[in-house]
Scaffold this active site. Structure first.
Site, PDB file in Angstrom:
ATOM      1  N   LYS A 177      -3.869  -9.813  -6.921  1.00 34.76           N
ATOM      2  CA  LYS A 177      -5.151 -10.071  -6.266  1.00 34.76           C
ATOM      3  C   LYS A 177      -6.269  -9.234  -6.887  1.00 34.76           C
ATOM      4  O   LYS A 177      -6.047  -8.072  -7.232  1.00 34.76           O
ATOM      5  CB  LYS A 177      -4.998  -9.693  -4.780  1.00 34.76           C
ATOM      6  N   LYS A 207     -10.789  -4.458  -4.433  1.00 31.93           N
ATOM      7  CA  LYS A 207     -11.816  -3.415  -4.484  1.00 31.93           C
ATOM      8  C   LYS A 207     -11.268  -2.110  -5.035  1.00 31.93           C
ATOM      9  O   LYS A 207     -11.960  -1.369  -5.702  1.00 31.93           O
ATOM     10  CB  LYS A 207     -12.303  -3.108  -3.053  1.00 31.93           C
ATOM     11  N   LYS A 214       0.831  -1.211   0.000  1.00 32.59           N
ATOM     12  CA  LYS A 214       0.000   0.000   0.000  1.00 32.59           C
ATOM     13  C   LYS A 214       0.864   1.259   0.000  1.00 32.59           C
ATOM     14  O   LYS A 214       0.461   2.282  -0.556  1.00 32.59           O
ATOM     15  CB  LYS A 214      -0.969   0.004   1.186  1.00 32.59           C
TER      16      LYS A 214
END
Ligand code: ATP
Ligand code: LTN
Length: 350
Positions: A219, A222, A137
């Site tokens: 992955k 969202k 992140k």
């Protein structure tokens, strides 16, 4: 009742932990959550919510919307507010029964932030620096590597430990955070005496990681920028089917489960198997000697049917007005339960 070392049926609570099962009739506790950081995806469903539903009968389950975690990345306030309702409606549409599960909002239970702070003070800089999600992140949000993003796992530990969760159903990517939670709980118990149950991650065999349809080494997420790689639970079913038809595969032309050499095909096999309940081996057997076109059509149809049914339920739930009531009741129950543990912790710390 407190236990030092004791052999009981509950998983991993025999070692330096508190046992939830004061008597055999008491159910083990489950806690999990999803951030409202975007629209829920097929990955959120197959990797998390589908398993939550299965656990509802056997365990005492707490399922939350992890909104405090989601603000570690900048969110549009209006979207965040809207998703607080829609994500809970989606949980219910996916099969989570509010009568059997405590469904609540993390930020509506102040004990999470409070215990989160206490645990921050027992979590080492080096431990947090090793977290894969933090590294990923930080790379994605290089202009906003804030302290919350760094201490995210300590807040997650607070979520879990407040409810004495024995098991934490998560996808593969969250296992590291649950491991850290175990270490923090043991550290705290060692210093202050048994306080926390030591939780175990619960990762399902099939569906633990659903990958992007456009880059099957990443992955399905969202907050993914490329909408073609992700199937949102609220995508038009026909659009979702199209995304499956244009999913990246390979030039080998064989349908087999080989994530290393055929990540795209393997991902589609996982999706189909998770949706229709057929084993991957059996699907592979059926497609011996056949091409990707027919295979993708079947996966597309399974996704189409799944989304159509889910969305019909979702619309009904949203328009019924039940979501607000579910949240009010769930928050209240969660608050009561969390407060007790927080008080114990405060007492111990002094
Ligand atoms: P974000 O994009 O904000 O990082 P996300 O889509 O990656 O979010 P999370 O909210 O981090 O999802 O995850 C919620 C739960 O769903 C976790 O238990 C996670 O492991 C699981 N999960 C999310 N995406 C997938 C996926 N693609 N495959 C399997 N499990 C998943
Ligand atoms: N970090 C999790 C969401 C989450 C969670 C939790 C999961 C927040 N608190 C507690 C399990 C238990 C994620 O999926 N990204």
């Amino acid at each position: 009742m407190w236990y030092d070392t004791l052999v009981c049926n509950c998983v991993q609570t025999t070692f330096l932990g508190v046992c939830n099962m004061e008597n055999e009739n008491q159910k083990k506790v489950i806690l999990s959550g999803i951030q409202p950081s975007g629209e829920l995806t097929l990955g959120s469903y197959l990797g998390a919510i589908k398993n939550w539903v299965k656990l509802s009968d056997e365990y005492e389950c707490y399922y939350m919307l992890a909104d405090l975690h989601s603000i570690t990345v900048r969110q549009n306030p209006a979207d965040l507010r809207r998703r607080t309702l829609t994500q809970i409606a989606a949980y219910i549409a996916c099969g989570l029964d509010p009568e059997k599960n405590t469904i609540f909002i993390q930020s509506h239970v102040p004990a999470h932030a409070e215990l989160g702070w206490v645990l921050d003070c027992y979590t080492m800089f080096g431990e947090l620096s090793r977290m894969t999600q933090f590294k990923d992140k930080s790379a994605k949000n290089a202009d906003n590597i804030n302290a919350g993003l760094f201490t995210y796992p300590a807040l997650m530990a607070a979520d879990i430990l407040l409810y004495q969760a024995d098991l934490v159903p998560v996808g593969e990517d969250q296992k590291q955070h649950v491991e850290l939670t175990r270490n923090l709980a043991e550290r705290f118990n060692n210093r202050y005496g048994d306080t926390f149950v030591i939780p175990e991650p619960l990762v399902s065999k099939v569906g633990a990681k659903i990958y992007s349809l456009q880059d099957p080494t990443k992955k399905m997420s969202k907050s993914e920028e490329n909408p073609k790689g992700t199937i949102d639970l609220l995508d038009e079913p026909a659009v979702a089917r199209k995304k499956i038809m244009s999913a990246v595969t390979d030039s080998l032309g064989i349908i087999q489960y080989d994530p290393e050499h055929q990540p795209g095909v393997s991902n589609l096999l996982t999706i189909l198997s998770s949706l229709n309940g057929e084993s991957i081996e059996s699907i592979v057997e059926r497609y011996k000697g056949k091409g990707y076109g027919d295979f993708k059509k079947e996966v597309g149809a399974a996704v189409f049917d799944f989304l159509s049914e889910l969305q019909a339920k979702y619309k009904e739930i949203l328009s019924s007005g039940m979501v607000e009531q579910v949240i009010t009741e769930g928050n209240e129950k969660a608050r009561r339960s969390a407060h007790k543990k927080l008080m114990k912790v405060k007492k111990k710390v002094g």
